[in-house]
Design a protein around this motif. Structure first.
Motif, PDB file in Angstrom:
ATOM      1  N   GLY A  96       0.797  -1.215   0.000  1.00 59.78           N
ATOM      2  CA  GLY A  96       0.000   0.000   0.000  1.00 59.78           C
ATOM      3  C   GLY A  96       0.828   1.263   0.000  1.00 59.78           C
ATOM      4  N   LEU A  97       1.949   1.236  -0.740  1.00 56.57           N
ATOM      5  CA  LEU A  97       2.881   2.359  -0.726  1.00 56.57           C
ATOM      6  C   LEU A  97       2.938   3.072  -2.074  1.00 56.57           C
ATOM      7  CD1 LEU A  97       5.865   0.626   1.123  1.00 56.57           C
ATOM      8  CD2 LEU A  97       4.244   2.267   2.106  1.00 56.57           C
ATOM      9  N   THR A  98       3.199   4.359  -2.013  1.00 56.37           N
ATOM     10  CA  THR A  98       3.465   5.106  -3.239  1.00 56.37           C
ATOM     11  C   THR A  98       4.904   4.829  -3.665  1.00 56.37           C
ATOM     12  OG1 THR A  98       4.298   7.045  -2.043  1.00 56.37           O
ATOM     13  CG2 THR A  98       1.918   6.962  -2.514  1.00 56.37           C
ATOM     14  N   LEU A  99       5.224   5.211  -4.885  1.00 54.78           N
ATOM     15  CA  LEU A  99       6.591   5.039  -5.368  1.00 54.78           C
ATOM     16  C   LEU A  99       7.564   5.826  -4.493  1.00 54.78           C
ATOM     17  CD1 LEU A  99       8.209   3.684  -7.677  1.00 54.78           C
ATOM     18  CD2 LEU A  99       7.966   5.810  -8.959  1.00 54.78           C
ATOM     19  N   GLU A 100       7.188   7.026  -4.094  1.00 52.05           N
ATOM     20  CA  GLU A 100       8.052   7.860  -3.263  1.00 52.05           C
ATOM     21  C   GLU A 100       8.301   7.209  -1.904  1.00 52.05           C
ATOM     22  OE1 GLU A 100       5.458   8.833  -4.940  1.00 52.05           O
ATOM     23  OE2 GLU A 100       6.203  10.359  -6.342  1.00 52.05           O
ATOM     24  N   ALA A 101       7.251   6.660  -1.303  1.00 51.72           N
ATOM     25  CA  ALA A 101       7.383   6.040   0.018  1.00 51.72           C
ATOM     26  C   ALA A 101       8.253   4.792  -0.042  1.00 51.72           C
ATOM     27  CB  ALA A 101       6.003   5.700   0.576  1.00 51.72           C
ATOM     28  N   ALA A 102       8.074   3.978  -1.100  1.00 51.66           N
ATOM     29  CA  ALA A 102       8.880   2.765  -1.239  1.00 51.66           C
ATOM     30  C   ALA A 102      10.345   3.107  -1.482  1.00 51.66           C
ATOM     31  CB  ALA A 102       8.346   1.914  -2.384  1.00 51.66           C
ATOM     32  N   ALA A 103      10.581   4.130  -2.266  1.00 54.60           N
ATOM     33  CA  ALA A 103      11.957   4.550  -2.536  1.00 54.60           C
ATOM     34  C   ALA A 103      12.621   5.056  -1.264  1.00 54.60           C
ATOM     35  CB  ALA A 103      11.971   5.634  -3.616  1.00 54.60           C
ATOM     36  N   LYS A 104      11.895   5.858  -0.488  1.00 54.53           N
ATOM     37  CA  LYS A 104      12.449   6.399   0.748  1.00 54.53           C
ATOM     38  C   LYS A 104      12.706   5.298   1.769  1.00 54.53           C
ATOM     39  CE  LYS A 104      11.549   9.848   4.342  1.00 54.53           C
ATOM     40  NZ  LYS A 104      10.600  10.902   4.827  1.00 54.53           N
ATOM     41  N   GLY A 105      11.769   4.373   1.899  1.00 55.05           N
ATOM     42  CA  GLY A 105      11.921   3.310   2.880  1.00 55.05           C
ATOM     43  C   GLY A 105      13.028   2.316   2.549  1.00 55.05           C
ATOM     44  N   SER A 106      13.225   2.046   1.239  1.00 54.27           N
ATOM     45  CA  SER A 106      14.239   1.063   0.832  1.00 54.27           C
ATOM     46  C   SER A 106      15.611   1.679   0.612  1.00 54.27           C
ATOM     47  CB  SER A 106      13.789   0.369  -0.454  1.00 54.27           C
ATOM     48  OG  SER A 106      13.723   1.301  -1.526  1.00 54.27           O
ATOM     49  N   GLY A 107      15.634   2.992   0.400  1.00 51.56           N
ATOM     50  CA  GLY A 107      16.905   3.640   0.114  1.00 51.56           C
ATOM     51  C   GLY A 107      17.298   3.566  -1.350  1.00 51.56           C
ATOM     52  N   VAL A 108      16.390   3.051  -2.189  1.00 49.05           N
ATOM     53  CA  VAL A 108      16.629   2.990  -3.633  1.00 49.05           C
ATOM     54  C   VAL A 108      16.089   4.280  -4.246  1.00 49.05           C
ATOM     55  CG1 VAL A 108      16.122   1.770  -5.785  1.00 49.05           C
ATOM     56  CG2 VAL A 108      16.465   0.480  -3.670  1.00 49.05           C
ATOM     57  N   PRO A 109      16.875   4.997  -5.039  1.00 50.11           N
ATOM     58  CA  PRO A 109      16.396   6.252  -5.637  1.00 50.11           C
ATOM     59  C   PRO A 109      15.055   6.066  -6.351  1.00 50.11           C
ATOM     60  CG  PRO A 109      18.734   5.991  -6.032  1.00 50.11           C
ATOM     61  CD  PRO A 109      18.256   4.699  -5.428  1.00 50.11           C
ATOM     62  N   ARG A 110      14.193   7.066  -6.231  1.00 53.08           N
ATOM     63  CA  ARG A 110      12.870   6.968  -6.835  1.00 53.08           C
ATOM     64  C   ARG A 110      12.940   6.730  -8.328  1.00 53.08           C
ATOM     65  NH1 ARG A 110       9.229   9.433  -9.789  1.00 53.08           N
ATOM     66  NH2 ARG A 110       7.014   9.462  -9.202  1.00 53.08           N
ATOM     67  N   SER A 111      13.821   7.432  -9.020  1.00 54.65           N
ATOM     68  CA  SER A 111      13.928   7.269 -10.472  1.00 54.65           C
ATOM     69  C   SER A 111      14.371   5.855 -10.830  1.00 54.65           C
ATOM     70  CB  SER A 111      14.906   8.291 -11.052  1.00 54.65           C
ATOM     71  OG  SER A 111      16.198   8.133 -10.475  1.00 54.65           O
ATOM     72  N   THR A 112      15.280   5.310 -10.022  1.00 53.79           N
ATOM     73  CA  THR A 112      15.754   3.942 -10.270  1.00 53.79           C
ATOM     74  C   THR A 112      14.636   2.936 -10.062  1.00 53.79           C
ATOM     75  OG1 THR A 112      18.015   4.494  -9.599  1.00 53.79           O
ATOM     76  CG2 THR A 112      17.397   2.167  -9.543  1.00 53.79           C
ATOM     77  N   LEU A 113      13.911   3.074  -8.960  1.00 53.82           N
ATOM     78  CA  LEU A 113      12.808   2.151  -8.673  1.00 53.82           C
ATOM     79  C   LEU A 113      11.729   2.258  -9.738  1.00 53.82           C
ATOM     80  CD1 LEU A 113      11.448   0.081  -6.911  1.00 53.82           C
ATOM     81  CD2 LEU A 113      10.609   1.937  -5.432  1.00 53.82           C
ATOM     82  N   GLY A 114      11.452   3.474 -10.165  1.00 45.65           N
ATOM     83  CA  GLY A 114      10.444   3.658 -11.216  1.00 45.65           C
ATOM     84  C   GLY A 114      10.835   2.958 -12.500  1.00 45.65           C
ATOM     85  N   ARG A 115      12.095   3.065 -12.884  1.00 43.33           N
ATOM     86  CA  ARG A 115      12.563   2.404 -14.117  1.00 43.33           C
ATOM     87  C   ARG A 115      12.572   0.894 -13.957  1.00 43.33           C
ATOM     88  NH1 ARG A 115      16.400   6.501 -13.884  1.00 43.33           N
ATOM     89  NH2 ARG A 115      18.026   5.007 -13.274  1.00 43.33           N
ATOM     90  N   MET A 116      12.857   0.403 -12.743  1.00 38.87           N
ATOM     91  CA  MET A 116      12.830  -1.043 -12.500  1.00 38.87           C
ATOM     92  C   MET A 116      11.409  -1.576 -12.642  1.00 38.87           C
ATOM     93  SD  MET A 116      15.478  -1.229  -9.260  1.00 38.87           S
ATOM     94  CE  MET A 116      15.388  -3.019  -9.010  1.00 38.87           C
ATOM     95  N   GLU A 117      10.444  -0.848 -12.103  1.00 38.65           N
ATOM     96  CA  GLU A 117       9.058  -1.314 -12.158  1.00 38.65           C
ATOM     97  C   GLU A 117       8.492  -1.276 -13.571  1.00 38.65           C
ATOM     98  OE1 GLU A 117       6.434   0.561  -9.437  1.00 38.65           O
ATOM     99  OE2 GLU A 117       7.471  -0.176  -7.634  1.00 38.65           O
ATOM    100  N   THR A 118       8.970  -0.358 -14.387  1.00 37.64           N
ATOM    101  CA  THR A 118       8.469  -0.247 -15.766  1.00 37.64           C
ATOM    102  C   THR A 118       9.363  -0.968 -16.762  1.00 37.64           C
ATOM    103  OG1 THR A 118       9.620   1.882 -16.006  1.00 37.64           O
ATOM    104  CG2 THR A 118       7.302   1.937 -15.320  1.00 37.64           C
ATOM    105  N   ALA A 119      10.331  -1.730 -16.272  1.00 40.17           N
ATOM    106  CA  ALA A 119      11.241  -2.531 -17.107  1.00 40.17           C
ATOM    107  C   ALA A 119      12.109  -1.672 -18.018  1.00 40.17           C
ATOM    108  CB  ALA A 119      10.451  -3.552 -17.939  1.00 40.17           C
TER     109      ALA A 119
END
Length: 285
Positions: free
Chosen positions: A25-48
């Motif tokens: 139940g997390l936004t991309l920003e919240a998941a990035a902040k909690g995991s320490g993975v940059p938001r842009s990186t996580l976004g690109r990972m999720e969209t392949a």
């Protein structure tokens, strides 16, 4: 060289990461902040879209989402497979960065509409050479490599479990003398042989069918055996290839292909027409 699709593996990993975030139940920003993975990186990972998949980022996400060992190992395995190169990587000069064979490698069904040419997966070497030459006065060495790449693509039709290939070909493509009468006769006879295969259906869209939903151009729809691997549409252009993945885009092309099949000749009558056109050419040679 791998025979599976690195692109498919990136998409699967993206689906896993997106489902884990949705479940939490997390936004991309919240998941990035909690995991320490940059938001842009996580976004690109999720969209392949991410080509570089770092183990540290995957472990950070696995820790953050508190996944089990099997899921963690599966994430790393998908990342590893996404980095492997397929045979088509040797032909980047032909296919470009986004290669259609990458998707064809794991397709369960391929549905293609061709308005001007015989589909690439069905082309003979001499027909393909004429297509790449395109009426220009160029040397054989300039067409040899793209022809070789196209012939390698056709290997998927001969594997142990080949994809189901359905092709709707406009009658104009069968009557256009690509490469001259001799080359075209050879191509038509090859089509006749392909039409007899259990995994290939060929339908001809006759002139008298009139207007149809494919009048804007050729396209290919690829479906995959895994439900999580959503379909993709490939539309070729003069300079590149366009890949469409949005559900509404897929639906539009599914409707178009259904329309084309519905107004085309049956596979049996199509085979007869191909034979008739070939016989007519044979009389002229």
């Amino acid at each position: 060289m791998t025979s599976h699709s690195p692109n498919i593996r990136r998409r699967r990993l993206g689906h896993v990461l997106r489902s884990l975030r949705d479940k939490a139940g997390l936004t991309l920003e919240a998941a990035a902040k909690g995991s320490g993975v940059p938001r842009s990186t996580l976004g690109r990972m999720e969209t392949a879209e991410a080509r570089r998949l770092r183990h540290t980022d995957l472990d950070a996400l696995a820790d953050f989402y508190e996944v089990d060992t099997q899921t963690r190992e599966g994430m790393h395995e998908l990342a590893r497979q996404s980095k492997q190169s397929g045979w088509w990587s040797r032909y980047k000069d032909v296919f470009g960065e986004h290669a259609l064979p990458d998707w064809e490698a794991e397709a369960a069904t391929i549905r293609a509409f061709q308005a001007q040419l015989v589909p690439g997966l069905f082309q003979t070497p001499r027909y393909a050479a004429a297509v790449f030459r395109g009426g220009r006065a160029i040397g054989e060495e300039e067409v040899a490599r793209p022809v070789e790449a196209r012939m390698n693509r056709q290997a998927i039709l001969n594997r142990v479990k080949p994809p189901r290939m359905t092709a709707v070909i406009d009658e104009a493509a069968l009557r256009r003398l690509v490469g001259g009468r001799e080359v075209m006769l050879e191509q038509l006879e090859h089509l006749g042989h392909l039409a007899m295969r259990h995994n290939i259906d060929i339908q001809v869209l006759p002139y008298e069918a009139g207007e149809h939903l494919g009048m804007e151009g050729s396209f290919t729809i690829l479906d995959f055996p895994e439900p999580r691997d959503t379909p993709i549409v490939y539309v070729g252009t003069a300079t590149t290839g366009l890949f469409l993945e949005r559900p509404e885009e897929i639906e539009e092309y599914n409707v178009a292909f259904g329309n084309l099949q519905g107004i085309s000749l049956s596979t049996a009558r199509s085979a007869e027409l191909i034979g008739e056109i070939a016989a007519s050419l044979k009389e002229q040679t």
